[in-house]
Design a protein around this motif. Structure first.
Motif, PDB file in Angstrom:
ATOM      1  N   LYS A   1     -57.449 -10.877   0.688  1.00  0.00           N
ATOM      2  CA  LYS A   1     -56.761 -10.622   1.957  1.00  0.00           C
ATOM      3  C   LYS A   1     -55.319 -11.139   1.886  1.00  0.00           C
ATOM      4  O   LYS A   1     -54.371 -10.452   2.299  1.00  0.00           O
ATOM      5  CB  LYS A   1     -57.531 -11.334   3.088  1.00  0.00           C
ATOM      6  N   PHE A   2     -55.138 -12.339   1.356  1.00  0.00           N
ATOM      7  CA  PHE A   2     -53.787 -12.902   1.238  1.00  0.00           C
ATOM      8  C   PHE A   2     -52.960 -12.141   0.213  1.00  0.00           C
ATOM      9  O   PHE A   2     -51.776 -11.859   0.432  1.00  0.00           O
ATOM     10  CB  PHE A   2     -53.870 -14.391   0.854  1.00  0.00           C
ATOM     11  N   ARG A   3     -53.578 -11.786  -0.905  1.00  0.00           N
ATOM     12  CA  ARG A   3     -52.842 -11.081  -1.948  1.00  0.00           C
ATOM     13  C   ARG A   3     -52.384  -9.705  -1.455  1.00  0.00           C
ATOM     14  O   ARG A   3     -51.246  -9.282  -1.708  1.00  0.00           O
ATOM     15  CB  ARG A   3     -53.728 -10.924  -3.196  1.00  0.00           C
ATOM     16  N   ASP A   4     -53.236  -9.023  -0.708  1.00  0.00           N
ATOM     17  CA  ASP A   4     -52.896  -7.701  -0.187  1.00  0.00           C
ATOM     18  C   ASP A   4     -51.825  -7.781   0.897  1.00  0.00           C
ATOM     19  O   ASP A   4     -51.020  -6.839   1.066  1.00  0.00           O
ATOM     20  CB  ASP A   4     -54.138  -7.018   0.385  1.00  0.00           C
ATOM     21  N   THR A   5     -51.786  -8.893   1.614  1.00  0.00           N
ATOM     22  CA  THR A   5     -50.857  -9.030   2.737  1.00  0.00           C
ATOM     23  C   THR A   5     -49.535  -9.673   2.316  1.00  0.00           C
ATOM     24  O   THR A   5     -48.457  -9.203   2.687  1.00  0.00           O
ATOM     25  CB  THR A   5     -51.495  -9.875   3.862  1.00  0.00           C
ATOM     26  N   ASP A   6     -49.626 -10.761   1.545  1.00  0.00           N
ATOM     27  CA  ASP A   6     -48.436 -11.553   1.192  1.00  0.00           C
ATOM     28  C   ASP A   6     -48.014 -11.430  -0.266  1.00  0.00           C
ATOM     29  O   ASP A   6     -46.935 -11.890  -0.634  1.00  0.00           O
ATOM     30  CB  ASP A   6     -48.682 -13.031   1.488  1.00  0.00           C
ATOM     31  N   GLY A   7     -48.864 -10.861  -1.073  1.00  0.00           N
ATOM     32  CA  GLY A   7     -48.562 -10.786  -2.498  1.00  0.00           C
ATOM     33  C   GLY A   7     -48.855 -12.090  -3.216  1.00  0.00           C
ATOM     34  O   GLY A   7     -48.665 -12.197  -4.423  1.00  0.00           O
ATOM     35  N   LYS A   8     -49.304 -13.100  -2.489  1.00  0.00           N
ATOM     36  CA  LYS A   8     -49.684 -14.388  -3.063  1.00  0.00           C
ATOM     37  C   LYS A   8     -51.045 -14.775  -2.503  1.00  0.00           C
ATOM     38  O   LYS A   8     -51.492 -14.238  -1.487  1.00  0.00           O
ATOM     39  CB  LYS A   8     -48.664 -15.473  -2.703  1.00  0.00           C
TER      40      LYS A   8
END
Length: 393
Positions: free
Chosen positions: A122-129
């Motif tokens: 979820k974080f990777r898809d939203t923030d790239g990190k």
């Protein structure tokens, strides 16, 4: 009361009623007993107070989401769609604790892994990190409990178990859990209104918990920290106010708390722990074999102890000539002959050995010491002629 939210306090089997009473006395709302847990409501400050003051709680968790779940893909999807940005950032660490009682999920470790994947994706898809996992010292500990087809997601506000009080720096073999000790004391009716004796004190846990109850000292005042201190909404000023207010409710204690043990190493360790808990002024230690002692105090005496011999000890740790039946017979003889005016309580998992005490218990309460089914038993030793009330079984 719009700022109140639901919380769950976990506890040991048999302590649910004690914990519910503690919560009500602290001011919790909507208290409901479960099995090994008690649900309640309170605000942020009460969550801090519950962690600081409750004696019979193991964890305080805050439920944040509940949903039906049928398989691992279902779990992943619903965890993914939760609003994790309210609780986490890419710069914070987290860990997952999972428990599973379901035909659809067989491994708690797999549930943990699937939950972790959903959060980081979820974080990777939203923030790239993505935030990192830290299983030992996370900024946020997430509790996932699947029962049949219901998944409950909660935040762990305590961190390590609340039996880690922070005062015990030295232990003997098979030391009693601090929450268990406090619960046994409360079950025995200990309220600090008379003298207290632990005749087989080991590393002093029962003595320390007895002193804190007698003086109404917050159970976890010596603890190094709680998980909620790393939460994004942690209010340090409010927490300091909770600590100050709780300490103002301590009371004076005008009786004696005495601990005995025949092992010099036990007395040394007990003294270290008592010193570390800042309770030296309230507890007196002496090296003595209980079976060779007599009651030294006047008036009523309250005794609670955990005999050192039992299934939790390896046979190699016992005296080579140790006889468990003789040991329990000596407990009964010493109580009957030398301790009039005493309410004596002790815990044992050796139900067969209880027969050799030779006294009739006035109460037997089922409890668990670790995984061992045990009994907390009470023997009432009256003054004078009432001793005759207790005949050999």
């Amino acid at each position: 009361m719009g700022n109140n939210f639901k919380m769950i306090a976990k506890t040991l089997f048999g302590f649910e009623e004690l914990l519910a009473k503690e919560l009500r006395n602290l001011g919790a709302g909507n208290v409901k007993e479960g099995v090994r847990n008690v649900a309640f409501e309170g605000d942020l400050g009460f969550m801090y107070k519950a962690n600081l003051c409750l004696r019979t709680a193991i964890k305080i968790i805050k439920p944040i989401q509940s949903f039906p779940v049928r398989n691992e893909n279902d779990l992943y999807r619903k965890i993914y769609h939760m609003d994790w940005f309210e609780y986490l950032s890419v710069d914070t660490t987290f860990a997952i604790d999972a428990t599973v009682k379901s035909d659809n999920f067989s491994h708690s470790l797999y549930v943990s892994q699937k939950t972790k994947d959903a959060i980081v994706d979820k974080f990777r898809d939203t923030d790239g990190k993505r935030p990192n996992v830290d299983v030992k010292h996370p900024d946020l500990r997430i509790n996932v409990h699947i029962h049949k087809e219901t998944c409950n997601v909660s935040l762990d506000s305590s961190g390590s178990s609340l039996h880690h009080r922070g005062y015990r720096i030295s232990t003997n073999i098979a030391p009693i859990n601090e929450v268990l000790a406090a619960g046994l004391l409360l079950l025995s009716g200990w309220d600090g209104q008379c003298d207290f004796l632990d005749p087989m004190c080991g590393s002093g846990t029962m003595l320390t918990e007895a002193a804190m109850i007698a003086c109404n000292i917050p159970a976890n005042i010596n603890r190094k920290g709680f998980a909620f201190e790393k939460w994004t909404d942690f209010d340090e000023a409010l927490y300091e106010k909770i600590i100050a207010a709780s300490l103002k409710k301590t009371r004076e204690f005008h009786h004696m708390i005495i601990g005995m043990d025949k092992a010099p190493s036990a007395i040394r360790k007990a003294q270290e722990n008592i010193d570390n808990a800042n309770l030296t002024d309230y507890i007196t230690l002496k090296r003595a074999n209980f079976f060779k002692t007599t009651k030294e105090t006047e008036g009523p005496l309250h005794m609670v102890f955990n005999p050192p011999y039992g299934e939790r000890l390896d046979r190699s740790d016992l005296d080579s000539d140790f006889d468990v039946e003789e040991f329990y017979a000596n407990i009964g003889d010493t109580l009957k002959q030398e301790y009039p005016g005493t309410n004596a309580w002790f815990i044992t998992s050796n139900l067969h050995a209880l027969k050799f005490v030779g006294l009739r218990p006035s109460r037997k309460i089922k409890v668990f010491n670790s995984h061992l089914e045990s009994r907390l038993v009470k023997y009432e030793m009256y003054e004078g002629s009432k001793k005759a009330k207790f005949q050999k079984s």
